[in-house]
Design a protein around this motif. Structure first.
Motif, mmCIF file in Angstrom:
data_model
loop_
_atom_site.group_PDB
_atom_site.id
_atom_site.type_symbol
_atom_site.label_atom_id
_atom_site.label_comp_id
_atom_site.label_asym_id
_atom_site.label_seq_id
_atom_site.Cartn_x
_atom_site.Cartn_y
_atom_site.Cartn_z
ATOM 1 N N ASN A 28 0.823 -1.210 0.000
ATOM 2 C CA ASN A 28 0.000 0.000 0.000
ATOM 3 C C ASN A 28 0.853 1.254 0.000
ATOM 4 N N GLU A 29 0.194 2.419 0.104
ATOM 5 C CA GLU A 29 0.910 3.684 -0.008
ATOM 6 C C GLU A 29 1.883 3.924 1.134
ATOM 7 N N LYS A 30 1.704 3.201 2.257
ATOM 8 C CA LYS A 30 2.630 3.346 3.371
ATOM 9 C C LYS A 30 3.788 2.353 3.286
ATOM 10 N N GLY A 31 3.789 1.539 2.211
ATOM 11 C CA GLY A 31 4.837 0.544 2.058
ATOM 12 C C GLY A 31 4.596 -0.720 2.850
ATOM 13 N N ILE A 32 3.391 -0.906 3.372
ATOM 14 C CA ILE A 32 3.052 -2.096 4.155
ATOM 15 C C ILE A 32 2.593 -3.199 3.211
ATOM 16 N N VAL A 33 3.122 -4.395 3.404
ATOM 17 C CA VAL A 33 2.717 -5.542 2.609
ATOM 18 C C VAL A 33 1.416 -6.104 3.173
ATOM 19 N N VAL A 34 0.388 -6.209 2.347
ATOM 20 C CA VAL A 34 -0.923 -6.679 2.760
ATOM 21 C C VAL A 34 -1.317 -7.858 1.888
ATOM 22 N N ASP A 35 -1.781 -8.932 2.530
ATOM 23 C CA ASP A 35 -2.299 -10.077 1.781
ATOM 24 C C ASP A 35 -3.643 -9.679 1.172
ATOM 25 N N ALA A 36 -3.770 -9.814 -0.140
ATOM 26 C CA ALA A 36 -5.009 -9.409 -0.813
ATOM 27 C C ALA A 36 -6.215 -10.158 -0.253
ATOM 28 N N ALA A 37 -6.006 -11.387 0.227
ATOM 29 C CA ALA A 37 -7.114 -12.170 0.768
ATOM 30 C C ALA A 37 -7.619 -11.596 2.087
ATOM 31 N N GLU A 38 -6.805 -10.777 2.756
ATOM 32 C CA GLU A 38 -7.205 -10.195 4.031
ATOM 33 C C GLU A 38 -7.677 -8.751 3.887
ATOM 34 N N LYS A 39 -7.719 -8.266 2.677
ATOM 35 C CA LYS A 39 -8.088 -6.872 2.453
ATOM 36 C C LYS A 39 -9.530 -6.638 2.889
ATOM 37 N N THR A 40 -9.752 -5.548 3.626
ATOM 38 C CA THR A 40 -11.093 -5.200 4.095
ATOM 39 C C THR A 40 -11.685 -4.121 3.193
ATOM 40 N N PRO A 41 -12.990 -3.894 3.289
ATOM 41 C CA PRO A 41 -13.591 -2.811 2.489
ATOM 42 C C PRO A 41 -13.306 -1.427 3.062
ATOM 43 N N PHE A 42 -12.579 -1.363 4.170
ATOM 44 C CA PHE A 42 -12.328 -0.088 4.835
ATOM 45 C C PHE A 42 -11.074 0.584 4.299
ATOM 46 N N LYS A 43 -11.053 1.894 4.420
ATOM 47 C CA LYS A 43 -9.880 2.692 4.059
ATOM 48 C C LYS A 43 -9.238 3.322 5.296
ATOM 49 N N LYS A 44 -10.082 3.771 6.235
ATOM 50 C CA LYS A 44 -9.570 4.483 7.400
ATOM 51 C C LYS A 44 -10.343 4.051 8.634
ATOM 52 N N ILE A 45 -9.593 3.749 9.709
ATOM 53 C CA ILE A 45 -10.214 3.302 10.953
ATOM 54 C C ILE A 45 -9.856 4.265 12.074
ATOM 55 N N LEU A 46 -10.848 4.611 12.871
ATOM 56 C CA LEU A 46 -10.669 5.483 14.036
ATOM 57 C C LEU A 46 -10.816 4.641 15.293
ATOM 58 N N CYS A 47 -9.961 4.867 16.272
ATOM 59 C CA CYS A 47 -10.137 4.233 17.580
ATOM 60 C C CYS A 47 -10.659 5.280 18.546
ATOM 61 N N ALA A 48 -11.872 5.065 19.033
ATOM 62 C CA ALA A 48 -12.506 6.012 19.959
ATOM 63 C C ALA A 48 -12.036 5.717 21.379
ATOM 64 N N ASN A 49 -10.722 5.832 21.588
ATOM 65 C CA ASN A 49 -10.142 5.489 22.874
ATOM 66 C C ASN A 49 -8.761 6.122 22.965
ATOM 67 N N ARG A 50 -8.033 5.756 23.990
ATOM 68 C CA ARG A 50 -6.715 6.329 24.233
ATOM 69 C C ARG A 50 -5.785 5.238 24.752
ATOM 70 N N GLY A 51 -4.516 5.601 24.990
ATOM 71 C CA GLY A 51 -3.592 4.696 25.657
ATOM 72 C C GLY A 51 -3.258 3.457 24.859
ATOM 73 N N GLU A 52 -2.962 2.381 25.597
ATOM 74 C CA GLU A 52 -2.421 1.192 24.944
ATOM 75 C C GLU A 52 -3.412 0.505 24.018
ATOM 76 N N ILE A 53 -4.708 0.536 24.320
ATOM 77 C CA ILE A 53 -5.654 -0.145 23.441
ATOM 78 C C ILE A 53 -5.775 0.597 22.117
ATOM 79 N N ALA A 54 -5.644 1.920 22.133
ATOM 80 C CA ALA A 54 -5.655 2.673 20.877
ATOM 81 C C ALA A 54 -4.451 2.289 20.031
ATOM 82 N N VAL A 55 -3.288 2.174 20.656
ATOM 83 C CA VAL A 55 -2.082 1.759 19.932
ATOM 84 C C VAL A 55 -2.265 0.353 19.369
ATOM 85 N N ARG A 56 -2.881 -0.534 20.152
ATOM 86 C CA ARG A 56 -3.124 -1.911 19.698
ATOM 87 C C ARG A 56 -3.993 -1.917 18.442
ATOM 88 N N VAL A 57 -5.032 -1.087 18.405
ATOM 89 C CA VAL A 57 -5.917 -1.013 17.245
ATOM 90 C C VAL A 57 -5.166 -0.432 16.044
#
Length: 579
Positions: A28-57
């Motif tokens: 992808n545009e960030k240089g991350i290798v993505v398996d086409a079989a795992e591609k989701t219909p999403f483009k951008k994900i928001l985590c409505a949280n903070r701290g370590e769980i936000a980093v995990r997401v």
């Protein structure tokens, strides 16, 4: 596309050891290798949280090829989680508290729409069990990474969840027929059922808004305190009351379900080591649990989730008493803090699975066709929660700047956190600093690895519970795998450890220096700040005759001549670098 991007991969092995075909990797545009079989219909994900769980997401989203978006309150403007995302935006308004900023449903929805977000992950706590938030996400055309609003409503309300469990013939502890809003209702139930009873937040979890009441004289005060805590944490002070089971083990079963009704369990975790109903140490799988009880817990957890049409990840919690009897507690319709233990022993990335299921993937799509495709847990995983609390002062939360942060590493050690040296630990939020997760082949070896990890940790600037955790790990009851929910309360020797006085003295010196320079500004401080006095510049001495400055020497003689003149000078010379 680079030559590496053109590499052909014909098959990968899923968690059950079977070969599954994959397409060519996508970069992808960030240089991350993505398996086409795992591609989701999403483009951008928001985590409505903070701290370590936000980093995990954010980490899970990045690996799936998504852009990630963080939100932060004004108090969190310098916190690490916002810098771990591709984009970050402030939420809330000046009249909101830091916690309220993360509970601002309409504000978060508005921001997400403006920034083109198509999926929102709630993490845990805050809005994770808020059916209104989940519904608003769907109304605005954004996927909510979690159960349906109807399921959150049913499972988040403990009284409704009990009724659903009873419909499935899952054993439950006697409790109130519905949510209660005043102490009189709680007293009426306790009088009928007998003491002790336990008060719980009807619309929340994580140990918040919970009190054990052993006598009638305690119930009014306990209700008011628990309800206020629930209102602050979840926005709703309604309570639930049930008979208190003395000294059980707390066992929870991890569930994963897709949109087509396929439901599996990923085995169980033992969360019995708790303090004030807040989990401290978790183990997967539960050590020494009777095989028949274990199988029954798995069966009933799946049965209940199928009954309610559950989707995405969730946890069904049970109490197991000393005689092997078990009782349904609640369903947490979200990811759990301790999901890491299950990931380590099963090989399933639960957060990625959540995102993919929210995008329409089935369990088969993520390599789990049936329950048989999930192998038996491999070894044992233990998680310890390192918090900024002082065990010597009844676990009083501590705040301040982290002056030093040295973390462990090596085989089988995982750290999920969002703090480093220089970060400020706020008093506004939960005191969790970092989760330490270890994995090893046996229960004892996992304990040994955790002890080594805690020994390597060095955090200075705030008090931590590391010494307390070390005492827990070496206690005979924990080593035998028989610890129950009263383990900490029954063992005062867990609090016998070497003082962290050096940390306290360092914090005291920093505090005094701040007071001298900036004056008192914390609530309850007394005294005036330092005067805003600007000292007058000293008078320039009057020297008779012509004077020569060192700059004149530099201009006339050059650097070499200037250096020679300085070396030949017999008196003291001062260099002012403040300009």
């Amino acid at each position: 596309m680079s030559r590496r991007g053109q590499l052909q991969i014909t098959a990968l092995r899923n968690i059950s050891g079977h070969d599954v075909p994959v397409s060519s990797p996508i970069i992808n545009e960030k240089g991350i290798v993505v398996d086409a079989a795992e591609k989701t219909p999403f483009k951008k994900i928001l985590c409505a949280n903070r701290g370590e769980i936000a980093v995990r997401v954010f980490r899970a989203g990045t690996e799936l090829g998504l852009r990630t978006l963080a939100i932060y309150s004004p108090a969190d403007r310098l916190q690490p989680h916002r810098y771990k995302a591709d984009e970050s935006y402030e939420v809330g308004s000046p009249n909101m508290t830091p916690v309220q900023c993360y509970l601002d449903v309409e504000g978060i929805i508005k921001l997400a729409k403006e920034q083109g977000v198509d999926a929102i992950h709630p993490g845990y706590g805050f809005l994770s069990e808020n059916a209104t938030f989940a519904r608003r996400c769907e109304e605005e055309g954004m996927a909510f990474v979690g159960p349906s609003p109807e399921t959150i409503q049913a499972m988040g309300d403990k009284t409704d969840a009990r009724k659903l469990a009873e419909e499935c013939n899952v054993p439950v502890v006697p409790g109130s027929a519905g949510a209660i809003t005043d102490a009189a209702e709680a007293r009426a139930f306790a009088t009928q059922a007998g003491y002790p009873v336990i008060l719980k937040a009807a619309y929340g979890g994580g140990g918040r808004g919970m009190r054990v009441v052993r006598a009638e004289a305690e119930i009014e005060d306990a209700f008011e305190r628990a309800s206020a805590e629930a209102r602050a944490a979840f926005g709703n002070g309604a309570m639930f009351v049930e008979k208190f089971v003395e000294d059980p083990r707390h066992i929870e079963v991890q569930i994963l379900a897709d949109n087509e009704g396929n439901t599996v369990h990923l085995y169980e975790r033992d969360c019995s080591v708790q303090r004030r109903h807040q989990k401290v140490v978790e183990v997967a799988p539960a050590y020494g649990l009777d095989p028949e009880v274990r199988a029954a817990l798995h069966r009933d957890a799946v049965k209940l989730c199928k009954h309610v049409g559950y989707r995405n990840a969730g946890t069904v919690e049970f109490m197991v008493d000393k005689h092997g009897g078990y009782y349904f507690l609640e369903v947490n319709p979200r990811i759990q803090v301790e999901h890491t233990c299950t990931e380590e022993v099963t090989g399933v990335d639960l957060v990625q699975a959540q995102i993919r299921i929210a995008g329409g993937a089935t369990l088969a799509d993520i390599g789990i066709g049936t329950q048989a495709d999930i192998p038996e847990p491999k070894g044992f995983a233990i998680q310890c929660r390192i918090t900024s609390e002082d065990p010597e002062l009844n676990f009083q939360p501590d705040s301040g700047r982290i002056q030093a942060y040295r973390s462990p590493g090596g085989p089988g050690i995982r750290l999920d956190g969002a703090m480093t040296a220089g970060n400020f630990v706020s008093r506004h939020y939960d005191s969790l600093l970092v989760k330490v997760i270890v994995r090893s082949g046996t229960y004892l070896h996992a304990i040994q690895k955790m002890q080594r990890a805690l020994y390597e940790f060095h955090i200075r600037g705030v008090k931590t519970n590391i010494l307390f955790l070390e005492n827990v790990l070496r206690h005979p009851e924990f080593l035998s795998g028989t610890a129950t929910t009263s383990f900490i309360d029954r063992n005062p020797q867990l609090f016998n450890f070497k003082s962290q006085g050096s940390i306290q003295s360092s914090k005291l010196l920093t505090y005094l220096a701040d007071m001298v320079v900036n004056g008192p500004k914390h609530p309850g401080a007394v005294g005036l700040p330092p005067a805003k006095y600007t000292p007058p510049p000293p008078a320039v001495p009057q020297v008779e005759g012509p004077t020569t400055s060192w700059r004149d020497v530099l201009v006339k003689e050059g650097p070499e001549g200037w250096a020679k003149a300085v070396r030949a000078h017999q008196s003291l010379l001062l260099t002012d670098t403040t300009w």
